[in-house]
Design an enzyme around this catalytic site. Sequence first.
Site, PDB file in Angstrom:
ATOM      1  N   GLY A   1      12.039   3.699   7.298  1.00 32.56           N
ATOM      2  CA  GLY A   1      11.276   5.460   7.494  1.00 32.56           C
ATOM      3  C   GLY A   1      11.440   6.043   8.947  1.00 32.56           C
ATOM      4  O   GLY A   1      11.669   5.245   9.470  1.00 32.56           O
TER       5      GLY A   1
ATOM      6  N   HIS B   1       6.906   5.647   1.020  1.00 31.18           N
ATOM      7  CA  HIS B   1       7.724   4.583   0.754  1.00 31.18           C
ATOM      8  C   HIS B   1       8.378   5.068  -0.994  1.00 31.18           C
ATOM      9  O   HIS B   1      10.002   4.724  -0.964  1.00 31.18           O
ATOM     10  CB  HIS B   1       7.096   3.547  -0.097  1.00 31.18           C
TER      11      HIS B   1
ATOM     12  N   MET C   1       2.899  10.758   6.473  1.00 27.88           N
ATOM     13  CA  MET C   1       2.386   9.758   4.859  1.00 27.88           C
ATOM     14  C   MET C   1       2.307   8.456   6.680  1.00 27.88           C
ATOM     15  O   MET C   1       3.613   7.245   6.521  1.00 27.88           O
ATOM     16  CB  MET C   1       3.287   9.242   4.130  1.00 27.88           C
TER      17      MET C   1
ATOM     18  N   GLN D   1       3.455  -9.585  13.301  1.00 27.37           N
ATOM     19  CA  GLN D   1       4.261  -8.286  14.171  1.00 27.37           C
ATOM     20  C   GLN D   1       2.303  -7.009  14.124  1.00 27.37           C
ATOM     21  O   GLN D   1       2.361  -6.550  15.030  1.00 27.37           O
ATOM     22  CB  GLN D   1       4.735  -6.781  13.333  1.00 27.37           C
TER      23      GLN D   1
ATOM     24  N   GLN E   1      11.154   1.418  15.606  1.00 25.62           N
ATOM     25  CA  GLN E   1      11.427  -0.041  14.949  1.00 25.62           C
ATOM     26  C   GLN E   1      12.713   0.807  13.726  1.00 25.62           C
ATOM     27  O   GLN E   1      13.272  -0.232  14.176  1.00 25.62           O
ATOM     28  CB  GLN E   1      10.412  -0.287  13.803  1.00 25.62           C
TER      29      GLN E   1
ATOM     30  N   LYS F   1       9.992   7.651  10.377  1.00 27.92           N
ATOM     31  CA  LYS F   1       8.454   8.048  11.114  1.00 27.92           C
ATOM     32  C   LYS F   1       8.250   6.741  11.626  1.00 27.92           C
ATOM     33  O   LYS F   1       7.952   6.558  13.244  1.00 27.92           O
ATOM     34  CB  LYS F   1       7.801   7.255  10.168  1.00 27.92           C
ATOM     35  N   ASP F   2       8.844   5.807  11.543  1.00 29.61           N
ATOM     36  CA  ASP F   2       9.184   4.477  12.707  1.00 29.61           C
ATOM     37  C   ASP F   2      10.314   4.061  13.389  1.00 29.61           C
ATOM     38  O   ASP F   2      11.222   3.605  13.463  1.00 29.61           O
ATOM     39  CB  ASP F   2       9.076   3.307  12.047  1.00 29.61           C
TER      40      ASP F   2
ATOM     41  N   TYR G   1       0.846  -1.499  -0.381  1.00 30.85           N
ATOM     42  CA  TYR G   1      -0.151  -0.257   0.744  1.00 30.85           C
ATOM     43  C   TYR G   1       1.193   1.389  -0.074  1.00 30.85           C
ATOM     44  O   TYR G   1       1.063   1.337   0.981  1.00 30.85           O
ATOM     45  CB  TYR G   1      -1.270   0.156   1.326  1.00 30.85           C
ATOM     46  N   LEU G   2       1.335   1.555  -1.534  1.00 30.75           N
ATOM     47  CA  LEU G   2       2.663   2.487  -1.284  1.00 30.75           C
ATOM     48  C   LEU G   2       2.161   3.916  -0.907  1.00 30.75           C
ATOM     49  O   LEU G   2       1.300   4.179  -2.131  1.00 30.75           O
ATOM     50  CB  LEU G   2       3.625   2.025  -2.330  1.00 30.75           C
TER      51      LEU G   2
END
Length: 290
Positions: free
Chosen positions: A150, A37, A187, A61, A156, A152-153, A32-33
Site C-alpha cells: 500500500g 488489505h 486505514m 521490524q 516502505q 500508505k507506507d 488484523y486485516l
Amino acid sequence: MKVLRDPSEMHTLRDALRGQDKTVGLVPTMGYLHEGHNSLLKAAREECDVVVMSLFVNPTQFRPGEDLSTYPRDEERDLAIAESSGVDYVYAPQPDGIYPAGFATKVEVEGLTEVLCGSETSRGPGHFAGVTTIVAKLLNAVDPDYAYFGQKDAQQATVIRRMAEDLEFRTEIVILPTVRERDGLAMSSRNAYLSPEARERATAIWSSLLETESVFAEDGLDAALEAGRRRLEQAGITPEYFEARYPGTLDPADGNGPDPILVAVAAKVDGTRLIDNILIEPKSLKRSDR
Ligand code: PAF
C-alpha cells in the site's frame, strides 16, 4: 483456502505451481486485516491465477519498547476475510520457522532507510532492515510474479522497490493507493488502538496534508509545510516528522521543479503512532493519490 504453517510446505506448493505455469500474486500482511488489505487482495485476485497472503507479525521490524506484544491480532477473523476475498493460500509461519536458531542474515537498503521513519528519532533504520529481511524471505519462499503493497507506507514501498531491483528479484512490486475512512483517516491496523476522542483528533492528519496541498498551490512549499504542521498542532498533535521528499530517492524536496512531491507525516495520537502521506504534482497542482 489452505493455511500453510511451515516454510517447507510453502516451497512444496511453489514447486507444484511452477509446474502448472500459474501466475502467483503475494499480499504480505501482518494481519488484523482492513479495507486497505482488501484492496490489495482484490487486485491480486483480479490479476493472478493464484493468490497467496502471508500473515506474520514480523518481530524484527519492531524496536524494543514498540508495540510488538500488543500489536492487534485476530487470526480467525483474518482467515475468514482472506477466504471471502478469494485467497487460495495463507502462509502463516511461526517466528521460529522464519528465524530459526542460528539465523544471522540481514537485508539492508542504505540511505533510503535513514530518513523519515528510519531516522534515529523515529523508528530507526533497523525497522526497515527488519522489513526488507522478511520481504526478501517471503519473495524467496513464494516466488510471486506480483507482490502488492500500500501507498500508505510510502517509504516502505520505495525501500522494497529498491531492494527488489538491487537483488534482482523477478517479482513485480505493485503499489496501490491508500484506502481511507469516510473522514479521510488512512486505514491502519493500529487505528484499533484509538479511543473515540483520539480517533476524532486523528482526522487532523489527513486534513493537514490536504491543507499542505492547497497552500502549496498558492504560496509554495515552505508556507505549505508550515500550514500543514500548524493544522496538526491545532488538533494537539505534535508530528514526529512532517516533511517533503521526492518519492523515488527520498531526497528533501524544494518544490521548485516539475517532479511530484511526497509529503509524509508520522505522529502519535494519544500514544498511537500513525503515518500518512500525500503525493502532490507541482505541474498540474493536482494530487495523484487520495
Ligand atoms: O506493511 C506491512 O504490513 C509489513 O511491513 C510487511 C510488508 C507485511 C512486512 O512485515
